[in-house]
Write an enzyme that holds these catalytic residues in place. Structure first.
Site, mmCIF file in Angstrom:
data_model
loop_
_atom_site.group_PDB
_atom_site.id
_atom_site.type_symbol
_atom_site.label_atom_id
_atom_site.label_comp_id
_atom_site.label_asym_id
_atom_site.label_seq_id
_atom_site.Cartn_x
_atom_site.Cartn_y
_atom_site.Cartn_z
ATOM 1 N N TYR A 141 0.822 -1.209 0.000
ATOM 2 C CA TYR A 141 0.000 0.000 0.000
ATOM 3 C C TYR A 141 0.863 1.269 0.000
ATOM 4 C CZ TYR A 141 -4.700 -1.907 0.774
ATOM 5 O OH TYR A 141 -5.904 -2.522 0.631
ATOM 6 N N LYS A 191 3.091 -15.487 2.083
ATOM 7 C CA LYS A 191 3.244 -16.219 0.817
ATOM 8 C C LYS A 191 4.730 -16.567 0.693
ATOM 9 C CE LYS A 191 1.710 -17.852 -3.118
ATOM 10 N NZ LYS A 191 0.859 -19.060 -3.170
ATOM 11 N N ASP A 223 -3.114 -18.296 0.184
ATOM 12 C CA ASP A 223 -4.126 -19.007 -0.627
ATOM 13 C C ASP A 223 -4.774 -20.107 0.201
ATOM 14 O OD1 ASP A 223 -1.642 -20.293 -0.636
ATOM 15 O OD2 ASP A 223 -1.794 -20.998 -2.707
ATOM 16 N N ASP A 247 -6.408 -7.031 3.971
ATOM 17 C CA ASP A 247 -7.527 -6.367 3.292
ATOM 18 C C ASP A 247 -8.445 -7.420 2.679
ATOM 19 O OD1 ASP A 247 -9.041 -4.245 2.065
ATOM 20 O OD2 ASP A 247 -8.037 -4.764 0.175
ATOM 21 N N ASP A 251 -12.361 -9.093 4.247
ATOM 22 C CA ASP A 251 -13.648 -9.096 3.532
ATOM 23 C C ASP A 251 -14.220 -10.506 3.520
ATOM 24 O OD1 ASP A 251 -13.522 -6.375 2.925
ATOM 25 O OD2 ASP A 251 -14.150 -6.670 0.838
HETATM 26 C C1 IPM Z 1 -10.469 -1.294 3.865
HETATM 27 C C2 IPM Z 1 -10.696 -0.666 2.531
HETATM 28 C C3 IPM Z 1 -9.540 0.294 2.247
HETATM 29 C C4 IPM Z 1 -8.276 -0.505 2.197
HETATM 30 C C5 IPM Z 1 -9.705 1.157 0.992
HETATM 31 C C6 IPM Z 1 -11.002 1.917 0.994
HETATM 32 C C7 IPM Z 1 -8.541 2.078 0.799
HETATM 33 O O1 IPM Z 1 -10.839 -1.634 1.551
HETATM 34 O O2 IPM Z 1 -10.365 -0.552 4.861
HETATM 35 O O3 IPM Z 1 -10.400 -2.528 3.924
HETATM 36 O O4 IPM Z 1 -7.937 -1.077 1.154
HETATM 37 O O5 IPM Z 1 -7.601 -0.567 3.216
HETATM 38 MG MG MG Z 2 -10.933 -3.600 2.322
#
Ligand code: IPM
Ligand code: MG
Length: 356
Positions: A141, A191, A223, A247, A251
């Site tokens: 990042y 990884k 993975d 990240d 999710d």
């Molecule tokens: C998160 C989001 C952010 C990230 C984006 C919006 C920059 O996806 O907080 O997980 O990638 O960190």
């Molecule tokens: Mg995110």
């Protein structure tokens, strides 16, 4: 207790969910006799509209001059084609870097009432209670070199995954310490079969582990971890990983719970923490009064616990969420036959009724 909170509602459903969280905070003030002064600040799309940049210097200053930050969500289609550095997301990244928040805690817990809401089978998700500890100010990042340049006829895009020993050490420590307060199982995700940076990561995490002999450490390739999260999520207690892997995996972990609208987060490591829902600005449902405010309200609960040490107040919010779900109320993202679907404000009210 008297504290000062900077509130950044942001874009899309951010403003709607923040409104409900602040009403919950009002109730906490009343019941427990605290005083939480609030000041608003802009970041992301709202800041681009108002000032032309995603993170005005004044916003960062306000955050630094407060005790904690509560953030809604940043981003939206209007700014998608903005040049690099001028996207709403840069506001968020700038805040994380500017406040030195290298440790992102993302708990994913299945509320018993929602065990049927997951796309996975009830027996797979029932009892899941895990915490992702995501490194937040390093890795790909922020790594350099980065950018897109010309190479003859072609264009070349570059980003750099980079970690220093000190960065790995400090996030590994957060992972081990978190595990110590839970079930004492830590999974480090990398990884290392391909990436040198991951080989270093694995070596440093293992070394830090020598100071935590009471925590059971194991390593997984990312993975495989993605697969294990779906196949057998109950095996996880604390997962520590890099910015990008965290990240993605957070999710995935969010969806175990049935909806990403349920997941809170805390970003720590500096003097002032940021508390925000894991979900984004959800432009498709913004303004419709159907967004789920629970992730933001649970983020507020994390603020009370981690920044202010108010465990009782934090638990009261958590309990209120459990009670509302048990009473059968659901926002649209969790719509379920035989349950009552409510809007954003009504969900907020139902939780507030049950606080204290
Ligand atoms: C998160 C989001 C952010 C990230 C984006 C919006 C920059 O996806 O907080 O997980 O990638 O960190
Ligand atoms: Mg995110």
């Amino acid at each position: 207790m008297q504290k000062k909170i900077t509130v950044i509602p942001g874009d899309g459903i951010g403003t709607e969910v923040i409104e409900q969280a602040l009403l919950v905070l009002d109730k906490i003030e009343k019941v427990y006799r605290h005083r939480f002064e609030r000041q608003e600040a802009v970041a992301g799309g709202a800041a681009l509209n108002a000032t032309g940049v995603p993170l005005p210097a004044e916003t960062l200053e306000r955050c630094k001059a407060s005790d904690a930050v509560l953030l809604g969500a940043l981003g939206g289609p209007k700014w998608d084609s903005n040049p690099p550095g001028m996207k709403p997301e840069n506001g968020l990244l700038g805040l994380r870097a500017g406040l030195g928040l290298y440790a992102n805690l993302r708990p994913a817990r299945i509320y018993p009432a929602l065990a049927n809401a997951s796309t996975l089978k009830r027996e797979v998700v029932e009892g899941v209670d895990l915490l992702i500890v995501r490194e937040l100010t390093g890795g790909i990042y922020f790594g350099k070199p980065r950018g897109v340049s010309k190479e003859g006829e072609e264009e070349v895009g570059v980003n750099t995954e980079i970690y220093r020993t000190s960065e790995i050490r400090r996030i590994a420590k957060v992972g081990f310490e978190a595990a110590r307060k839970r079930r004492r199982i830590l999974t480090s995700v990398d990884k290392a079969n391909v990436l040198e940076v991951s080989q270093l990561w694995r070596r440093v995490v293992t070394d830090v582990g020598k100071d935590f002999p009471d925590v059971e450490l194991s390593h997984l390739y990312v993975d495989n971890c993605a697969m294990q999260l779906i196949a057998n999520p109950k095996q996880f207690d604390v997962v520590v990983t890099s910015n990008l892997f965290g990240d993605i995996l957070s999710d995935e972990a969010a969806m175990l719970t049935g909806s990403i609208g349920m997941l809170p987060s805390a970003s720590l490591g500096g003097n002032i923490g940021i508390y925000e829902p894991v979900h984004g600005s959800a432009p498709d449902i913004a303004g419709k009064e159907i967004a789920n405010p629970i992730a933001t309200i649970a983020s507020l609960a994390m603020m009370l616990k981690y920044s202010f040490g108010l465990q009782k107040e934090s638990d009261a919010i958590e309990q209120a969420i459990v009670s509302v779900l048990e009473a059968g109320y659901r926002t649209a993202d969790l719509k379920e036959e035989g349950k009552t679907t409510v809007g954003t404000k009504q969900m907020g009210e139902l939780i507030i009724e049950r606080v204290g």
